[in-house]
Design an enzyme around this catalytic site. Structure first.
Site, PDB file in Angstrom:
ATOM      1  N   GLU A   1     -50.026 -57.147 -21.487  1.00 34.12           N
ATOM      2  CA  GLU A   1     -50.646 -55.881 -21.064  1.00 34.12           C
ATOM      3  C   GLU A   1     -49.852 -54.677 -21.557  1.00 34.12           C
ATOM      4  O   GLU A   1     -48.643 -54.570 -21.304  1.00 34.12           O
ATOM      5  CB  GLU A   1     -50.765 -55.847 -19.528  1.00 34.12           C
ATOM      6  CG  GLU A   1     -51.516 -54.617 -19.045  1.00 34.12           C
ATOM      7  CD  GLU A   1     -51.898 -54.668 -17.568  1.00 34.12           C
ATOM      8  OE1 GLU A   1     -52.053 -55.773 -17.020  1.00 34.12           O
ATOM      9  OE2 GLU A   1     -52.022 -53.582 -16.972  1.00 34.12           O
TER      10      GLU A   1
ATOM     11  N   LYS B   1     -51.389 -56.004  -7.400  1.00 36.47           N
ATOM     12  CA  LYS B   1     -51.529 -56.521  -8.769  1.00 36.47           C
ATOM     13  C   LYS B   1     -50.579 -55.756  -9.690  1.00 36.47           C
ATOM     14  O   LYS B   1     -49.939 -56.332 -10.568  1.00 36.47           O
ATOM     15  CB  LYS B   1     -52.979 -56.380  -9.231  1.00 36.47           C
ATOM     16  CG  LYS B   1     -53.296 -57.065 -10.546  1.00 36.47           C
ATOM     17  CD  LYS B   1     -53.014 -56.237 -11.781  1.00 36.47           C
ATOM     18  CE  LYS B   1     -53.425 -56.950 -13.069  1.00 36.47           C
ATOM     19  NZ  LYS B   1     -53.101 -56.184 -14.273  1.00 36.47           N
TER      20      LYS B   1
ATOM     21  N   ASP C   1     -42.064 -70.258 -12.521  1.00 40.73           N
ATOM     22  CA  ASP C   1     -43.445 -70.614 -12.176  1.00 40.73           C
ATOM     23  C   ASP C   1     -44.141 -69.356 -11.645  1.00 40.73           C
ATOM     24  O   ASP C   1     -44.023 -69.004 -10.468  1.00 40.73           O
ATOM     25  CB  ASP C   1     -43.399 -71.736 -11.127  1.00 40.73           C
ATOM     26  CG  ASP C   1     -44.781 -72.232 -10.727  1.00 40.73           C
ATOM     27  OD1 ASP C   1     -45.771 -71.526 -10.978  1.00 40.73           O
ATOM     28  OD2 ASP C   1     -44.853 -73.322 -10.142  1.00 40.73           O
TER      29      ASP C   1
ATOM     30  N   HIS D   1     -52.538 -45.828 -20.974  1.00 37.67           N
ATOM     31  CA  HIS D   1     -53.045 -47.113 -21.453  1.00 37.67           C
ATOM     32  C   HIS D   1     -53.675 -46.997 -22.825  1.00 37.67           C
ATOM     33  O   HIS D   1     -53.645 -47.933 -23.600  1.00 37.67           O
ATOM     34  CB  HIS D   1     -54.160 -47.601 -20.500  1.00 37.67           C
ATOM     35  CG  HIS D   1     -53.704 -48.640 -19.530  1.00 37.67           C
ATOM     36  ND1 HIS D   1     -53.692 -49.957 -19.849  1.00 37.67           N
ATOM     37  CD2 HIS D   1     -53.253 -48.555 -18.266  1.00 37.67           C
ATOM     38  CE1 HIS D   1     -53.255 -50.645 -18.815  1.00 37.67           C
ATOM     39  NE2 HIS D   1     -52.979 -49.808 -17.836  1.00 37.67           N
TER      40      HIS D   1
HETATM   41  C1  MEV Z   1     -53.167 -52.303 -13.890  1.00 41.40           C
HETATM   42  O1  MEV Z   1     -52.782 -53.514 -14.526  1.00 41.40           O
HETATM   43  C2  MEV Z   1     -52.364 -52.082 -12.625  1.00 41.40           C
HETATM   44  C3  MEV Z   1     -52.816 -50.896 -11.762  1.00 41.40           C
HETATM   45  O2  MEV Z   1     -54.207 -51.026 -11.470  1.00 41.40           O
HETATM   46  C4  MEV Z   1     -51.991 -50.916 -10.508  1.00 41.40           C
HETATM   47  C5  MEV Z   1     -52.451 -49.937  -9.437  1.00 41.40           C
HETATM   48  O3  MEV Z   1     -53.612 -49.536  -9.419  1.00 41.40           O
HETATM   49  O4  MEV Z   1     -51.588 -49.601  -8.600  1.00 41.40           O
HETATM   50  C6  MEV Z   1     -52.663 -49.599 -12.495  1.00 41.40           C
END
Ligand code: MEV
Length: 425
Positions: free
Chosen positions: A85, A263, A279, A377
């Site tokens: 990513e 995430k 792992d 991004h």
């Molecule tokens: C993207 O991989 C992760 C985010 O969505 C985390 C978040 O929203 O805090 C940018």
């Protein structure tokens, strides 16, 4: 001991690959063979891939980058991160830079213990069965420790016992937890062996029938924590502190947001786990289960305003990481990554990984609360879209720049732009 070099390497991203590796060598003291390994295109020899998994046909490459600027418990550390990513490694490095002057990250680990579960079924008197198991703790300790004398020699081994009676639609289950200090190992093999060895004995003591015998990935005896303060002046002032607190509070009150918030944390944590041969699924499972232990799914990190008006962030999650055993020990690239980290034990390692999770989360919240996530991004993403559309060499940057200029980073647009560029040359 050699003098610790700073992980604050301004403009690391602008350096060539060789210059970046030189800088890593300088800070982490890598040997020439480690650098050769990093430069080689074969990160995992096929013979090893073939031993690690069944039906192997090749190995699968993932970019490996280095997060800079990390200061963890007073030590400068470069952090290897394996991720596909874009923006993740840059984001962690930026977040770490912004809290360096206030001391970086401070960490702790609750213990290095893992839990294995043994399910016993078919008891008409489960509470009596529970009591019988608890009475024989020292025999249980002996059986468990007998499975792994080396672990005991290293100071690990059986630590504690818990027995729970769980009502279920198929009758009450007696579930025994053996709690084992696995030290620098993640310990899955050690605790699973103990659980399998112990299970028939528990069944015979209670008169029940033993069933599942397996570790729990809710490794809440191995809780890693990290905290840091981002001074308001380092992050753009009081307005940004408040905007970030509102962003963090959203995750506190809404599981839909908390899932995305967590995430982002795992973007950092799983990247380091992967780079070091750990792992990643065990760690992900533990993190999300821990996030839900209150009964609602909650964020793994929390933010507050200090008395001085700065932003204080903290994180706590189970980290079943290992420095020995499994792929960590045999994967040559994982070994190089551990050398880059320069960690002496799993306590230090877990602290760094938790700090990366917090850094990653800070960076995402800051971007989301200010310019939005797409700006950062898009540069790398536009390049990926250009490559997917067939651009090669210099075309990649040209197509990406045009996509960014048009504000349309899409495959169909990339194909049109690429055709236009090719028509002109
Ligand atoms: C993207 O991989 C992760 C985010 O969505 C985390 C978040 O929203 O805090 C940018």
């Amino acid at each position: 001991m050699s003098e610790q070099k700073s992980s604050r390497i301004g403009g690391f991203y602008k350096l060539s690959r060789e210059e970046r590796l030189d800088a890593v060598k300088d800070v982490s003291g890598l040997a020439q063979e480690d650098l050769d390994r990093l430069l080689s295109t074969e990160s995992l020899p096929f013979e090893l891939a073939d031993r690690l998994v069944e039906n192997a046909v090749s190995s699968f490459g993932v970019p490996l980058g280095i997060a800079t600027n990390m200061l963890v418990d007073g030590r400068d550390v470069l952090v290897p991160m394996a991720t596909e990513e874009s923006s993740v490694i840059a984001a962690a490095s930026n977040a770490a830079r912004q809290c360096r002057d206030s001391g970086g990250f401070h960490t702790s680990l609750s213990a290095t213990e893992m839990i294995a579960q043994i399910q016993v079924l078919g008891l008409s008197d489960p509470w009596a069965g529970r009591a019988k198991i608890l009475e024989r703790k020292s025999e249980i300790a002996q059986i468990c420790n007998g499975c792994d004398p080396m672990l005991v020699k290293l100071g690990g081994g059986f630590r504690d016992l818990q027995v729970r009676v769980l009502p279920s639609s198929r009758g009450s289950m007696v579930v025994t937890h053996i709690i084992v200090d696995t030290k620098d190992a993640m310990g899955a093999n050690a605790v699973n062996t103990m659980a399998e060895r112990l299970a028939p004995t528990l069944a015979s003591w209670t008169g029940g029938r033993h069933h599942l015998r397996i570790l729990s990935n809710l490794a809440d005896r191995r809780l890693a924590r990290a905290r840091a303060v981002w001074p308001k002046d380092a992050i753009g002032g009081t307005e940004i502190v408040d905007a970030m607190l509102d962003a963090a509070e959203f995750a506190e009150v809404d599981p839909y947001r908390a899932a995305t918030h967590n995430k982002g944390i795992m973007n950092g944590i799983s990247s380091v786990a992967l780079a070091t041969g750990n792992d990643t699924r065990a760690i992900e499972a533990g993190a999300h289960a821990y996030a839900a232990t209150s009964g609602a799914y909650r964020p793994l990190s929390h933010y507050e305003k200090t008395a001085e008006g700065d932003l204080a962030g903290s994180i706590e999650l189970p980290l079943a990481l290992g420095l020995v055993g499994g792929a960590t020990k045999v994967h040559p690239m994982a070994q190089v990554c551990l050398k880059i980290l320069g960690v002496q034990n799993v306590v230090e390692f877990s602290g760094i990984v938790a700090a990366v999770g917090l850094a990653q989360n800070f960076a995402a919240l800051k971007a989301l609360a200010t310019v939005g996530i797409q700006k950062g991004h898009m540069t790398l993403h536009a390049q990926n879209v250009a490559i997917a559309a067939g651009a090669t060499g210099e075309e990649i940057a040209q197509v990406a720049a045009e996509l960014a200029r048009r504000g349309e980073v899409r495959g169909d647009v990339a194909e049109t732009v690429l055709a236009e560029i090719r028509a002109k040359t």
